[in-house]
Design a protein around this motif. Structure first.
Motif, PDB file in Angstrom:
ATOM      1  N   THR A   7       0.857  -1.187   0.000  1.00 47.30           N
ATOM      2  CA  THR A   7       0.000   0.000   0.000  1.00 47.30           C
ATOM      3  C   THR A   7       0.892   1.236   0.000  1.00 47.30           C
ATOM      4  O   THR A   7       1.761   1.393   0.863  1.00 47.30           O
ATOM      5  N   ASP A   8       0.676   2.096  -1.006  1.00 49.36           N
ATOM      6  CA  ASP A   8       1.512   3.285  -1.117  1.00 49.36           C
ATOM      7  C   ASP A   8       0.785   4.456  -0.466  1.00 49.36           C
ATOM      8  O   ASP A   8      -0.076   5.088  -1.071  1.00 49.36           O
ATOM      9  N   GLY A   9       1.128   4.710   0.799  1.00 55.90           N
ATOM     10  CA  GLY A   9       0.446   5.762   1.544  1.00 55.90           C
ATOM     11  C   GLY A   9       1.406   6.806   2.096  1.00 55.90           C
ATOM     12  O   GLY A   9       0.984   7.847   2.548  1.00 55.90           O
ATOM     13  N   LYS A  10       2.706   6.472   2.048  1.00 53.17           N
ATOM     14  CA  LYS A  10       3.740   7.383   2.575  1.00 53.17           C
ATOM     15  C   LYS A  10       3.316   7.953   3.928  1.00 53.17           C
ATOM     16  O   LYS A  10       3.404   9.140   4.182  1.00 53.17           O
ATOM     17  N   ARG A  11       2.862   7.054   4.800  1.00 56.20           N
ATOM     18  CA  ARG A  11       2.375   7.442   6.106  1.00 56.20           C
ATOM     19  C   ARG A  11       3.520   7.595   7.098  1.00 56.20           C
ATOM     20  O   ARG A  11       4.586   7.001   6.925  1.00 56.20           O
ATOM     21  N   ASN A  12       3.272   8.339   8.138  1.00 56.61           N
ATOM     22  CA  ASN A  12       4.061   8.311   9.358  1.00 56.61           C
ATOM     23  C   ASN A  12       3.546   9.339  10.338  1.00 56.61           C
ATOM     24  O   ASN A  12       2.794  10.240   9.991  1.00 56.61           O
ATOM     25  N   ASP A  13       3.970   9.178  11.592  1.00 54.71           N
ATOM     26  CA  ASP A  13       3.608  10.091  12.662  1.00 54.71           C
ATOM     27  C   ASP A  13       4.477   9.737  13.858  1.00 54.71           C
ATOM     28  O   ASP A  13       5.324   8.855  13.765  1.00 54.71           O
ATOM     29  N   ILE A  14       4.239  10.400  14.981  1.00 60.90           N
ATOM     30  CA  ILE A  14       5.047  10.120  16.170  1.00 60.90           C
ATOM     31  C   ILE A  14       4.551   8.838  16.855  1.00 60.90           C
ATOM     32  O   ILE A  14       3.391   8.448  16.706  1.00 60.90           O
ATOM     33  N   GLY A  15       5.453   8.195  17.580  1.00 58.49           N
ATOM     34  CA  GLY A  15       5.214   7.030  18.436  1.00 58.49           C
ATOM     35  C   GLY A  15       3.935   6.242  18.286  1.00 58.49           C
ATOM     36  O   GLY A  15       3.766   5.450  17.350  1.00 58.49           O
TER      37      GLY A  15
END
Lengths: 310, 310
Positions: free
Chosen positions: B101-109
């Motif tokens: 899945t190409d979502g280029k996700r991220n966030d903190i902890g």
């Protein structure tokens, strides 16, 4: 009226710079919501998340300028969660709140345009700018958090949509997590990576300033790095700052006030857990507890408003 | 069997390193799909996107190892689009394909954990590793693209879920867009930003290697920067590389073969437009056109497989 004007007016109207972060988590939902679940299916949880967030919106809508739904927790439930996210955004927009969708999205060129088209522009914001509210985005929020790793040409498609739909973006500059400095603090020649991103943000705002000198490209700067918050307020004088990390993450009121301009506007300070799960906090659990969790949300929001006004 | 083993086995089984990018766009859908729309509602378009992608999956499932649905185009349709994305991922997984899945996700902890929990782990992948397929993620794919701007502590939650669910991530290292170098190429002391990310990827893989020396943390390295592709193949010897930018974006077959290891594995080369909209390409439009768009997809996939084998 542009996004920046609109958020500053909402701050003035409510006398608050508090942004309520809508981060529903299964384990921490108040007991009445957990107890009323039909079953453990994603659909049932999604309905509980929507009810939880919509009730929070009802409770805070007259005392804060904006809310920030965190996409990750809705995505965690699968497609049913995303349907709930849509309902929550619509409910907040209908309540007159400015909606910042926290998705930290980005991609290259035309794919970035798809994200911008998806999330940028509410009917209310477009109408306030004299546009056709029918051109609102399908999710219907006002602004989106955006990651800068793909560079300037990945941010510009968002700016184009901001221009068309009186919307805003918040570019990640300095995040609130302990390890945020891993890339952001790298020093490359004269300046750090986060300073390079800050300069990009300022240059993109340059030709888009409202009467108060603010533009549509805001920035995320964590409350957990007070010195950098002062530095970045100065480096991005045209940006509305979105400041996470207040409260549960450790940011203090004295520190985050540095994000505001002389008239007490130009930034919103986010609190998620400290407000939405206030029923479980020592200072509220006795008086309200799970049964009156909505009252705890209201009390915690008013407490934060008061702390930030001092 | 870990994610890296599974993808290398799929490459060996199909004799292909082609990853088919599922990037549905309204204006380019074949005429039969556009003509059959009930109306212009997001629901109608979402149904057309799902049908388009599922038919592509049916056409390519025996000749490629994996597909890569691009979340942005589904999100562009609002909640209905995300329901379609779920259907597409499920259809691909049921067809035996590995799903990135190409979502280029991220966030903190803990928010990164929510994204990881959402997207990492398919029933097939977990079963192949001897786990309980019922613990699959709600979206049900095998891997997710992840942005590194928030640092090491934002990647680690994904790695934890990879370990538990025999899944993989592809960290953005060097993206294929013209402006990707804006941050990625900054030189900070001894090395560039992208080299710093590459070192992080290699260090995270270190204690997680399969029998062939590959780990669960893959990397995105664009085909449009051939010299960096050679450099990054060497710098990340344990990573499956996901190489976008082939074909429509300008990457050539001779260049991208540098991403493969000596046995012709260790990387997948993505093509989206060049395959899924092949019916509109000069070399296929005469023979197939819109009416036989599925045959054009098959022909373009076989052509790409052949180019990469030379």
């Amino acid at each position: 009226m542009t996004f920046s004007t609109r958020i500053n007016k909402a701050i003035a109207r409510t006398g608050s710079v508090t942004c309520v972060g809508l981060d529903p988590r299964k384990a921490q939902l108040p007991a009445p919501l957990r107890d009323s679940l039909a079953d453990q299916s994603p659909q049932a949880w999604a309905q509980a998340y929507a009810q939880f967030c919509c009730e929070i919106i009802d409770v805070v809508q007259d005392i804060v300028p904006c809310v920030k739904p965190q996409a990750a927790f809705f995505e965690q439930l699968g497609p049913a969660g995303m349907v709930a996210l849509g309902d929550v955004i619509a409910h907040a927009a209908n309540a007159g709140l400015i909606v910042i969708t926290d998705g930290k999205r980005n991609d290259i060129g035309s794919t970035a345009t798809a994200y911008a088209d998806a999330y940028l522009g509410s009917a209310a914001g477009i109408a306030a700018a004299g546009g056709d509210p029918a051109t609102a985005s399908p999710w219907g929020g006002d602004a989106l958090t955006v990651s800068p790793y793909l560079g300037r040409d990945s941010i510009e498609p968002f700016v184009d949509v901001c221009d068309r739909r009186a919307a805003g973006v918040f570019v990640l500059v300095k995040t609130s997590n302990p390890g945020g400095g891993f890339l952001q603090d790298l020093r490359c020649g004269e300046q750090t990576v986060y300073q390079t991103v800050a300069d990009l943000v300022t240059s993109l705002n340059q030709e888009r300033l409202d009467a108060d000198g603010y533009g549509p490209i805001g920035a995320v700067v964590g409350a957990t790095y007070p010195e950098q918050l002062v530095e970045l307020r100065a480096a991005m004088p045209h940006s509305i700052l979105l400041v996470p990390g207040f409260g549960a993450q450790g940011g203090a009121a004295d520190d985050v006030r540095a994000a505001l301009d002389e008239s007490g506007r130009g930034a919103v300070i986010n609190s998620s857990r400290g407000i939405i799960f206030a029923h479980a906090r020592a200072e509220f659990s006795q008086q309200y507890g799970d049964a009156k969790w909505q009252d705890a949300v209201r009390a915690a929001t008013e407490e934060m408003n008061a702390q930030l006004k001092k």
